[in-house]
Design a protein around this motif. Structure first.
Motif, PDB file in Angstrom:
ATOM      1  N   GLU A 231     -23.522 -11.463   5.503  1.00  0.00           N
ATOM      2  CA  GLU A 231     -22.792 -10.391   4.660  1.00  0.00           C
ATOM      3  C   GLU A 231     -22.099  -9.647   5.425  1.00  0.00           C
ATOM      4  OE1 GLU A 231     -24.053  -6.452   2.238  1.00  0.00           O
ATOM      5  OE2 GLU A 231     -24.908  -8.289   1.375  1.00  0.00           O
ATOM      6  N   LEU A 232     -20.705  -9.066   5.239  1.00  0.00           N
ATOM      7  CA  LEU A 232     -19.850  -8.368   6.017  1.00  0.00           C
ATOM      8  C   LEU A 232     -19.240  -7.155   4.906  1.00  0.00           C
ATOM      9  CD1 LEU A 232     -17.902  -7.608   8.395  1.00  0.00           C
ATOM     10  CD2 LEU A 232     -16.467  -8.988   7.187  1.00  0.00           C
ATOM     11  N   ALA A 233     -19.626  -5.987   5.365  1.00  0.00           N
ATOM     12  CA  ALA A 233     -19.258  -4.831   4.684  1.00  0.00           C
ATOM     13  C   ALA A 233     -17.630  -4.463   5.074  1.00  0.00           C
ATOM     14  CB  ALA A 233     -19.828  -3.778   4.930  1.00  0.00           C
ATOM     15  N   TYR A 234     -16.704  -3.857   4.119  1.00  0.00           N
ATOM     16  CA  TYR A 234     -15.557  -3.554   4.343  1.00  0.00           C
ATOM     17  C   TYR A 234     -15.238  -2.311   3.572  1.00  0.00           C
ATOM     18  CZ  TYR A 234     -14.052  -6.418   0.485  1.00  0.00           C
ATOM     19  OH  TYR A 234     -13.979  -6.927  -0.929  1.00  0.00           O
ATOM     20  N   ALA A 235     -14.186  -1.630   3.870  1.00  0.00           N
ATOM     21  CA  ALA A 235     -13.798  -0.654   2.945  1.00  0.00           C
ATOM     22  C   ALA A 235     -12.152  -0.761   2.841  1.00  0.00           C
ATOM     23  CB  ALA A 235     -14.189   0.716   3.859  1.00  0.00           C
ATOM     24  N   ARG A 236     -11.724   0.284   1.960  1.00  0.00           N
ATOM     25  CA  ARG A 236     -10.506   0.657   1.585  1.00  0.00           C
ATOM     26  C   ARG A 236      -9.439   0.807   2.948  1.00  0.00           C
ATOM     27  NH1 ARG A 236      -8.947   1.476  -3.827  1.00  0.00           N
ATOM     28  NH2 ARG A 236     -10.902   2.397  -4.971  1.00  0.00           N
ATOM     29  N   ASP A 237      -8.531   0.089   3.002  1.00  0.00           N
ATOM     30  CA  ASP A 237      -7.511   0.457   4.178  1.00  0.00           C
ATOM     31  C   ASP A 237      -6.536   1.700   3.863  1.00  0.00           C
ATOM     32  OD1 ASP A 237      -5.735   0.483   6.179  1.00  0.00           O
ATOM     33  OD2 ASP A 237      -4.942  -1.536   5.918  1.00  0.00           O
ATOM     34  N   PRO A 238      -6.912   2.788   4.400  1.00  0.00           N
ATOM     35  CA  PRO A 238      -5.944   3.676   4.054  1.00  0.00           C
ATOM     36  C   PRO A 238      -4.395   3.905   4.464  1.00  0.00           C
ATOM     37  CG  PRO A 238      -7.225   4.443   5.971  1.00  0.00           C
ATOM     38  CD  PRO A 238      -7.667   3.038   5.550  1.00  0.00           C
ATOM     39  N   GLU A 239      -4.021   2.772   4.918  1.00  0.00           N
ATOM     40  CA  GLU A 239      -2.814   2.734   5.308  1.00  0.00           C
ATOM     41  C   GLU A 239      -1.956   1.476   4.608  1.00  0.00           C
ATOM     42  OE1 GLU A 239      -2.147   2.082   9.495  1.00  0.00           O
ATOM     43  OE2 GLU A 239      -3.204   3.993  10.170  1.00  0.00           O
ATOM     44  N   ARG A 240      -3.062   0.991   3.747  1.00  0.00           N
ATOM     45  CA  ARG A 240      -2.325  -0.237   2.956  1.00  0.00           C
ATOM     46  C   ARG A 240      -1.489   0.236   2.069  1.00  0.00           C
ATOM     47  NH1 ARG A 240      -3.592  -2.781  -1.521  1.00  0.00           N
ATOM     48  NH2 ARG A 240      -5.505  -2.047  -2.002  1.00  0.00           N
ATOM     49  N   MET A 241      -0.137  -0.525   1.708  1.00  0.00           N
ATOM     50  CA  MET A 241       0.624  -0.064   0.823  1.00  0.00           C
ATOM     51  C   MET A 241       0.117  -0.319  -0.699  1.00  0.00           C
ATOM     52  SD  MET A 241       3.540   1.361   2.324  1.00  0.00           S
ATOM     53  CE  MET A 241       4.728   0.964   0.831  1.00  0.00           C
ATOM     54  N   PRO A 242       0.313   0.781  -1.494  1.00  0.00           N
ATOM     55  CA  PRO A 242       0.007   0.456  -2.725  1.00  0.00           C
ATOM     56  C   PRO A 242       0.650  -0.567  -3.644  1.00  0.00           C
ATOM     57  CG  PRO A 242       1.234   2.430  -2.906  1.00  0.00           C
ATOM     58  CD  PRO A 242       0.980   1.891  -1.269  1.00  0.00           C
ATOM     59  N   VAL A 243      -0.244  -1.371  -4.466  1.00  0.00           N
ATOM     60  CA  VAL A 243       0.478  -2.506  -5.299  1.00  0.00           C
ATOM     61  C   VAL A 243       1.190  -1.844  -6.482  1.00  0.00           C
ATOM     62  CG1 VAL A 243       0.057  -4.643  -6.799  1.00  0.00           C
ATOM     63  CG2 VAL A 243      -1.318  -4.124  -4.605  1.00  0.00           C
ATOM     64  N   THR A 244       2.535  -2.049  -6.333  1.00  0.00           N
ATOM     65  CA  THR A 244       3.317  -1.333  -7.526  1.00  0.00           C
ATOM     66  C   THR A 244       3.812  -2.638  -8.674  1.00  0.00           C
ATOM     67  OG1 THR A 244       5.102  -1.445  -6.175  1.00  0.00           O
ATOM     68  CG2 THR A 244       3.857   0.649  -5.962  1.00  0.00           C
ATOM     69  N   GLY A 245       3.668  -3.720  -8.274  1.00  0.00           N
ATOM     70  CA  GLY A 245       4.235  -4.786  -8.891  1.00  0.00           C
ATOM     71  C   GLY A 245       3.893  -6.137  -8.241  1.00  0.00           C
ATOM     72  N   LEU A 246       4.386  -7.371  -8.933  1.00  0.00           N
ATOM     73  CA  LEU A 246       4.050  -8.471  -8.498  1.00  0.00           C
ATOM     74  C   LEU A 246       5.295  -8.917  -7.612  1.00  0.00           C
ATOM     75  CD1 LEU A 246       2.372 -10.190 -11.563  1.00  0.00           C
ATOM     76  CD2 LEU A 246       1.295  -8.684  -9.740  1.00  0.00           C
ATOM     77  N   ILE A 247       5.069  -9.947  -6.809  1.00  0.00           N
ATOM     78  CA  ILE A 247       5.960 -10.401  -5.984  1.00  0.00           C
ATOM     79  C   ILE A 247       6.264 -11.639  -6.013  1.00  0.00           C
ATOM     80  CG2 ILE A 247       5.887  -8.263  -4.680  1.00  0.00           C
ATOM     81  CD1 ILE A 247       4.089 -10.039  -2.308  1.00  0.00           C
ATOM     82  N   ASP A 248       6.944 -12.519  -5.020  1.00  0.00           N
ATOM     83  CA  ASP A 248       7.291 -13.791  -4.762  1.00  0.00           C
ATOM     84  C   ASP A 248       5.884 -14.167  -3.833  1.00  0.00           C
ATOM     85  OD1 ASP A 248       7.346 -16.497  -3.901  1.00  0.00           O
ATOM     86  OD2 ASP A 248       9.755 -16.202  -4.201  1.00  0.00           O
ATOM     87  N   TYR A 249       4.691 -14.697  -4.372  1.00  0.00           N
ATOM     88  CA  TYR A 249       3.512 -15.039  -3.464  1.00  0.00           C
ATOM     89  C   TYR A 249       3.748 -16.176  -2.698  1.00  0.00           C
ATOM     90  CZ  TYR A 249       1.623 -11.000  -5.784  1.00  0.00           C
ATOM     91  OH  TYR A 249       1.501  -9.606  -6.526  1.00  0.00           O
ATOM     92  N   GLU A 250       4.527 -17.219  -3.051  1.00  0.00           N
ATOM     93  CA  GLU A 250       4.885 -18.212  -2.009  1.00  0.00           C
ATOM     94  C   GLU A 250       5.390 -17.818  -0.842  1.00  0.00           C
ATOM     95  OE1 GLU A 250       4.000 -21.692  -2.833  1.00  0.00           O
ATOM     96  OE2 GLU A 250       2.787 -21.135  -4.519  1.00  0.00           O
TER      97      GLU A 250
END
Length: 378
Positions: A231-250
């Protein structure tokens, strides 16, 4: 009224009771992928009485699926997975409502689909879909239970932006294209799908009923070879950009760029050997009598199933030790099952100063599909 006799063994669980069953009956769960993980997840959801189950998959059943995708029988080969899975679930439990979505999940339909469900279980087998599911779940405000399997192991977790970290916090950057082989390229132990699939269902039930502690901010990894869990614990990344919309995932995962690179590699300058050659192009060269050194870097058991005439079999793990069995000056084509191992072998031979070496795009599987259907697929 639900069939109390059917659900009696879960109704008696501490803290479950009629309230837990009512929560399951009212729940709407969307499952992404009706493959190895989906085949483990979907029957359990139906058997337990989850009220509405959605299935998203645009693929058809293939004979190579049957060893692990136990929702299907040999007579299902060629049929749409989502449709056949839905029919099977209705047989298992006529009380549940099952919806088959035969379209591929995309940025254009994900938010509309997710809006009709309370929770999503991601059993997809590629990184663009995993990031798409995570972002769409974030924008929809619903939790996502995700899992992945590879050879003898698997991992899973819960992603819920309203209450904790998400898949993007754990994996902010996708791996380089081609560095993580698929099940078709690397194989998978069927029982791993069952173990990870069962854990996915447990997480979904905990989220629906409120019983227990979901794997929010934790990822669990399973290795069948030693039977161990980590098991690995992880937390929110405070520097991660918020998700505001869907993108081209390919494009985000580099798939589009790789495909473009592969396409341009087929027409290189005259003095440059292409990285890949298509099955049809190789067939044309062989038909014209061109002297080509064909190297098979698969395992012996694979060669026993299907092979190309005249190929030298040197498994990829032995290539560096046995390269002297080959002629570095001869035009060389390396092939494997689907092109992953042969691309690595090509680069190894180039480092050993082979003058002209390329990889068969799509491997022997592409040869069977595009050139000679008598060559068995596996």
């Amino acid at each position: 009224m639900p069939d109390l006799a059917r659900y009696s063994r879960q109704l008696m669980l501490p803290g479950f009771g009629s309230g837990g069953q009512a929560a399951l009956g009212a729940a709407r769960v969307l499952v992404i992928g009706a493959g190895g993980l989906g085949s483990a997840v979907l029957p359990q959801l139906a058997a337990m009485g989850v009220g509405t189950i959605g299935i998203v998959d645009d693929d058809v059943v293939d004979a190579t699926n049957l060893h692990r995708q136990t929702l299907y029988a040999p007579f299902d080969v060629g049929a749409p997975k989502a449709a056949r899975a839905a029919a099977r679930l209705r047989e298992l439990n006529p009380e549940v409502s099952v919806r088959a979505h035969l379209d591929r999940l995309s940025s254009s339909n994900a938010l509309e689909l997710f809006g009709a469900y309370d929770l999503v279980i991601d059993g997809s087998d590629n990184f663009p879909t995993r990031y798409l599911v995570d972002d769409a779940a974030t924008l929809s405000g619903i939790p996502s239970v995700w899992g992945a399997v590879h050879q003898f192991g698997g991992q899973l977790g819960v992603s819920w932006s309203d209450r904790g970290p998400t898949y993007r916090d754990l994996f902010p950057v996708p791996p380089e294209p081609g560095t993580v082989p698929s099940c078709a390229e690397a194989g998978v132990l069927p029982s791993v799908c069952t173990v990870v699939g069962g854990l996915l269902v447990s997480e979904a039930v905990k989220l629906i009923t409120g019983i227990g502690e979901p794997l929010l901010g934790r990822v669990v990894a399973y290795d069948a070879r030693d039977g161990g869990f980590r098991e690995l614990a992880y937390a929110r990344d405070p520097e991660r950009m918020p998700v505001t919309g869907l993108i081209d995932y390919e494009a985000f995962c580099g798939v589009a760029a790789r495909e473009e690179t592969d396409a341009t590699a087929m027409t290189p300058p005259a003095d440059q050997t292409p990285d890949e050659i298509s099955a049809e192009a190789l067939a044309a060269l062989r038909a014209a009598g061109e002297a080509i050194q064909l190297v098979d870097v698969r395992e012996p058991w694979e060669a026993d199933l299907a092979s190309l005439p005249g190929a030298v079999l040197i498994p990829s793990r032995q290539l560096v030790a046995r390269w002297s069995e080959l002629d570095p000056a001869a035009p060389t084509v390396v092939y494997c099952h689907s092109g992953y191992r042969s691309a690595i072998a090509r680069d190894q031979l180039r480092q050993l100063d082979f003058e002209s070496v390329t990889s068969l795009a799509g491997g022997i599987d592409a040869w069977s599909r595009e050139v000679d259907a008598s060559v068995p697929r596996y």
